[in-house]
Motif scaffolding. Structure first.
Motif, PDB file in Angstrom:
ATOM      1  N   GLY A  48      -4.043 -11.711  -6.615  1.00  0.00           N
ATOM      2  CA  GLY A  48      -3.909 -11.184  -7.965  1.00  0.00           C
ATOM      3  C   GLY A  48      -2.719 -10.253  -8.086  1.00  0.00           C
ATOM      4  O   GLY A  48      -2.053  -9.933  -7.097  1.00  0.00           O
ATOM      5  N   PRO A  49      -2.444  -9.815  -9.311  1.00  0.00           N
ATOM      6  CA  PRO A  49      -1.271  -8.977  -9.560  1.00  0.00           C
ATOM      7  C   PRO A  49      -1.329  -7.659  -8.797  1.00  0.00           C
ATOM      8  O   PRO A  49      -2.392  -7.098  -8.568  1.00  0.00           O
ATOM      9  N   VAL A  50      -0.155  -7.183  -8.409  1.00  0.00           N
ATOM     10  CA  VAL A  50      -0.009  -5.889  -7.746  1.00  0.00           C
ATOM     11  C   VAL A  50       0.645  -4.957  -8.751  1.00  0.00           C
ATOM     12  O   VAL A  50       1.803  -5.129  -9.098  1.00  0.00           O
ATOM     13  N   GLY A  51      -0.128  -3.998  -9.224  1.00  0.00           N
ATOM     14  CA  GLY A  51       0.388  -3.046 -10.201  1.00  0.00           C
ATOM     15  C   GLY A  51       1.107  -1.888  -9.538  1.00  0.00           C
ATOM     16  O   GLY A  51       1.065  -1.729  -8.316  1.00  0.00           O
ATOM     17  N   PRO A  52       1.774  -1.053 -10.343  1.00  0.00           N
ATOM     18  CA  PRO A  52       2.491   0.100  -9.793  1.00  0.00           C
ATOM     19  C   PRO A  52       1.577   1.029  -8.979  1.00  0.00           C
ATOM     20  O   PRO A  52       2.003   1.594  -7.977  1.00  0.00           O
ATOM     21  N   ALA A  53       0.324   1.180  -9.383  1.00  0.00           N
ATOM     22  CA  ALA A  53      -0.610   2.054  -8.656  1.00  0.00           C
ATOM     23  C   ALA A  53      -1.018   1.448  -7.315  1.00  0.00           C
ATOM     24  O   ALA A  53      -1.546   2.146  -6.453  1.00  0.00           O
ATOM     25  N   ASP A  54      -0.794   0.143  -7.140  1.00  0.00           N
ATOM     26  CA  ASP A  54      -1.160  -0.547  -5.900  1.00  0.00           C
ATOM     27  C   ASP A  54      -0.021  -0.541  -4.877  1.00  0.00           C
ATOM     28  O   ASP A  54      -0.189  -1.031  -3.771  1.00  0.00           O
ATOM     29  N   ARG A  55       1.127  -0.010  -5.238  1.00  0.00           N
ATOM     30  CA  ARG A  55       2.298   0.044  -4.360  1.00  0.00           C
ATOM     31  C   ARG A  55       2.447   1.481  -3.877  1.00  0.00           C
ATOM     32  O   ARG A  55       2.780   2.361  -4.654  1.00  0.00           O
ATOM     33  N   LEU A  56       2.199   1.705  -2.610  1.00  0.00           N
ATOM     34  CA  LEU A  56       2.295   3.047  -2.049  1.00  0.00           C
ATOM     35  C   LEU A  56       3.573   3.172  -1.240  1.00  0.00           C
ATOM     36  O   LEU A  56       3.690   2.614  -0.153  1.00  0.00           O
ATOM     37  N   ASN A  57       4.553   3.873  -1.788  1.00  0.00           N
ATOM     38  CA  ASN A  57       5.801   4.129  -1.057  1.00  0.00           C
ATOM     39  C   ASN A  57       5.595   5.330  -0.157  1.00  0.00           C
ATOM     40  O   ASN A  57       5.088   6.351  -0.594  1.00  0.00           O
ATOM     41  N   GLY A  58       5.992   5.195   1.088  1.00  0.00           N
ATOM     42  CA  GLY A  58       5.860   6.298   2.017  1.00  0.00           C
ATOM     43  C   GLY A  58       4.490   6.391   2.658  1.00  0.00           C
ATOM     44  O   GLY A  58       4.274   7.210   3.521  1.00  0.00           O
ATOM     45  N   LEU A  59       3.565   5.559   2.298  1.00  0.00           N
ATOM     46  CA  LEU A  59       2.224   5.485   2.885  1.00  0.00           C
ATOM     47  C   LEU A  59       1.571   6.848   3.017  1.00  0.00           C
ATOM     48  O   LEU A  59       1.643   7.498   4.050  1.00  0.00           O
ATOM     49  N   PHE A  60       0.946   7.282   1.945  1.00  0.00           N
ATOM     50  CA  PHE A  60       0.200   8.535   1.891  1.00  0.00           C
ATOM     51  C   PHE A  60       1.102   9.750   2.059  1.00  0.00           C
ATOM     52  O   PHE A  60       0.657  10.804   2.477  1.00  0.00           O
ATOM     53  N   ALA A  70       3.229   0.048   1.241  1.00  0.00           N
ATOM     54  CA  ALA A  70       1.908  -0.555   1.423  1.00  0.00           C
ATOM     55  C   ALA A  70       1.456  -1.128   0.098  1.00  0.00           C
ATOM     56  O   ALA A  70       1.507  -0.451  -0.927  1.00  0.00           O
ATOM     57  N   LEU A  71       1.057  -2.389   0.116  1.00  0.00           N
ATOM     58  CA  LEU A  71       0.437  -3.003  -1.050  1.00  0.00           C
ATOM     59  C   LEU A  71      -1.063  -2.897  -0.818  1.00  0.00           C
ATOM     60  O   LEU A  71      -1.614  -3.510   0.104  1.00  0.00           O
ATOM     61  N   MET A  72      -1.722  -2.081  -1.654  1.00  0.00           N
ATOM     62  CA  MET A  72      -3.135  -1.814  -1.462  1.00  0.00           C
ATOM     63  C   MET A  72      -3.751  -1.516  -2.831  1.00  0.00           C
ATOM     64  O   MET A  72      -3.398  -0.509  -3.459  1.00  0.00           O
ATOM     65  N   PRO A  73      -4.654  -2.377  -3.303  1.00  0.00           N
ATOM     66  CA  PRO A  73      -5.219  -2.140  -4.636  1.00  0.00           C
ATOM     67  C   PRO A  73      -6.142  -0.918  -4.644  1.00  0.00           C
ATOM     68  O   PRO A  73      -6.758  -0.586  -3.636  1.00  0.00           O
ATOM     69  N   ARG A  74      -6.185  -0.275  -5.772  1.00  0.00           N
ATOM     70  CA  ARG A  74      -7.140   0.811  -5.964  1.00  0.00           C
ATOM     71  C   ARG A  74      -8.541   0.198  -5.926  1.00  0.00           C
ATOM     72  O   ARG A  74      -8.710  -0.995  -6.197  1.00  0.00           O
ATOM     73  N   PRO A  75      -9.558   0.990  -5.599  1.00  0.00           N
ATOM     74  CA  PRO A  75     -10.919   0.426  -5.502  1.00  0.00           C
ATOM     75  C   PRO A  75     -11.322  -0.333  -6.761  1.00  0.00           C
ATOM     76  O   PRO A  75     -11.176   0.160  -7.873  1.00  0.00           O
ATOM     77  N   THR A  76     -11.763  -1.560  -6.534  1.00  0.00           N
ATOM     78  CA  THR A  76     -12.225  -2.434  -7.617  1.00  0.00           C
ATOM     79  C   THR A  76     -13.429  -3.209  -7.101  1.00  0.00           C
ATOM     80  O   THR A  76     -13.889  -2.997  -5.992  1.00  0.00           O
ATOM     81  N   GLU A  77     -13.906  -4.122  -7.907  1.00  0.00           N
ATOM     82  CA  GLU A  77     -14.999  -4.993  -7.486  1.00  0.00           C
ATOM     83  C   GLU A  77     -14.520  -6.008  -6.447  1.00  0.00           C
ATOM     84  O   GLU A  77     -15.284  -6.493  -5.638  1.00  0.00           O
ATOM     85  N   ALA A  80     -11.038  -5.392  -0.832  1.00  0.00           N
ATOM     86  CA  ALA A  80      -9.797  -4.658  -0.613  1.00  0.00           C
ATOM     87  C   ALA A  80      -8.899  -5.376   0.387  1.00  0.00           C
ATOM     88  O   ALA A  80      -9.365  -6.137   1.230  1.00  0.00           O
ATOM     89  N   TYR A  81      -7.614  -5.121   0.276  1.00  0.00           N
ATOM     90  CA  TYR A  81      -6.646  -5.618   1.248  1.00  0.00           C
ATOM     91  C   TYR A  81      -5.572  -4.559   1.428  1.00  0.00           C
ATOM     92  O   TYR A  81      -5.429  -3.653   0.612  1.00  0.00           O
ATOM     93  N   LEU A  82      -4.822  -4.676   2.527  1.00  0.00           N
ATOM     94  CA  LEU A  82      -3.673  -3.818   2.742  1.00  0.00           C
ATOM     95  C   LEU A  82      -2.611  -4.642   3.449  1.00  0.00           C
ATOM     96  O   LEU A  82      -2.871  -5.227   4.498  1.00  0.00           O
ATOM     97  N   PHE A  83      -1.440  -4.709   2.844  1.00  0.00           N
ATOM     98  CA  PHE A  83      -0.268  -5.343   3.446  1.00  0.00           C
ATOM     99  C   PHE A  83       0.754  -4.240   3.667  1.00  0.00           C
ATOM    100  O   PHE A  83       1.166  -3.578   2.719  1.00  0.00           O
ATOM    101  N   LEU A  84       1.148  -4.036   4.911  1.00  0.00           N
ATOM    102  CA  LEU A  84       2.089  -2.979   5.270  1.00  0.00           C
ATOM    103  C   LEU A  84       3.461  -3.581   5.530  1.00  0.00           C
ATOM    104  O   LEU A  84       3.603  -4.498   6.338  1.00  0.00           O
ATOM    105  N   PHE A  85       4.469  -3.058   4.844  1.00  0.00           N
ATOM    106  CA  PHE A  85       5.849  -3.494   5.021  1.00  0.00           C
ATOM    107  C   PHE A  85       6.664  -2.349   5.609  1.00  0.00           C
ATOM    108  O   PHE A  85       6.530  -1.202   5.172  1.00  0.00           O
ATOM    109  N   CYS A  86       7.483  -2.656   6.589  1.00  0.00           N
ATOM    110  CA  CYS A  86       8.425  -1.699   7.174  1.00  0.00           C
ATOM    111  C   CYS A  86       9.817  -2.295   7.001  1.00  0.00           C
ATOM    112  O   CYS A  86      10.055  -3.430   7.413  1.00  0.00           O
ATOM    113  N   GLU A  87      10.709  -1.500   6.407  1.00  0.00           N
ATOM    114  CA  GLU A  87      12.073  -1.984   6.169  1.00  0.00           C
ATOM    115  C   GLU A  87      12.049  -3.348   5.477  1.00  0.00           C
ATOM    116  O   GLU A  87      12.780  -4.263   5.845  1.00  0.00           O
TER     117      GLU A  87
END
Length: 171
Positions: A48-60, A70-77, A80-87
């Motif tokens: 599904g779509p990745v919104g601006p709130a689902d894109r975490l720059n700098g990881l926390f 990190a592409l990580m959706p906010r809690p929903t029904e 959950a998933y997490l895709f971590l990108f480096c460079e």
């Protein structure tokens, strides 16, 4: 005789699931360090779509904002998933996958002399490579929330070693 027939039946039933192909294999994408530009549309087509709130720059706020995403959706029904990108390269994944995709990933890692261990519990089953790199879990068996979850490389999520994984990818 019954054992032979049962085994043959299970083999015939199981074969079609290995023949199914998926457009995006998260495990292979991490192994290949797929570029963000190529991976993100495929991730969105599956999850599904990745919104601006689902894109975490700098990881926390811990890591350099320019090098980690990190592409990580906010809690929903949805699971959950997490895709971590480096460079801008896919470095790690923890995400639900189809049973067919899990079978495709695990098939070469099982069988005689395999390095895969099986850990059942009350809620499901976990298949894990002996070097703790890849884990596939079938969670919430028998419930409406049942799912198969792929995690690779496992140490990133167990040890929360996102920076170490990014350093490995940079080598």
């Amino acid at each position: 005789m019954r054992f032979c027939l049962t085994t043959l039946f299970l083999a015939c039933v199981g074969v079609p699931c290995f023949a199914q192909s998926e457009a995006f294999n998260p495990y292979r994408a991490v192994v290949d360090a797929m570029p963000l530009q190529q991976a993100e549309p495929l991730i969105q087509s599956l999850y599904g779509p990745v919104g601006p709130a689902d894109r975490l720059n700098g990881l926390f706020g811990v890591y350099d904002e320019g090098s980690v995403l990190a592409l990580m959706p906010r809690p929903t029904e949805a699971p959950a998933y997490l895709f971590l990108f480096c460079e801008e390269r896919l470095a790690a994944v923890s995400a639900p996958v189809t049973a067919a995709m899990a079978a495709d990933i695990l098939k070469p890692l099982t069988g005689p002399g395999s390095n895969t261990s099986v850990h059942p519990d009350d809620g499901g089953i976990r298949l894990q490579t002996k070097n703790d790199t890849l884990t596939v879990e079938y969670r919430d068996v028998g419930t409406k929330k049942s799912m198969v979850v792929l995690t690779y490389p496992q140490k990133v999520y167990v040890e929360m070693d996102f920076a170490g994984r990014c350093a490995e990818l940079a080598e």
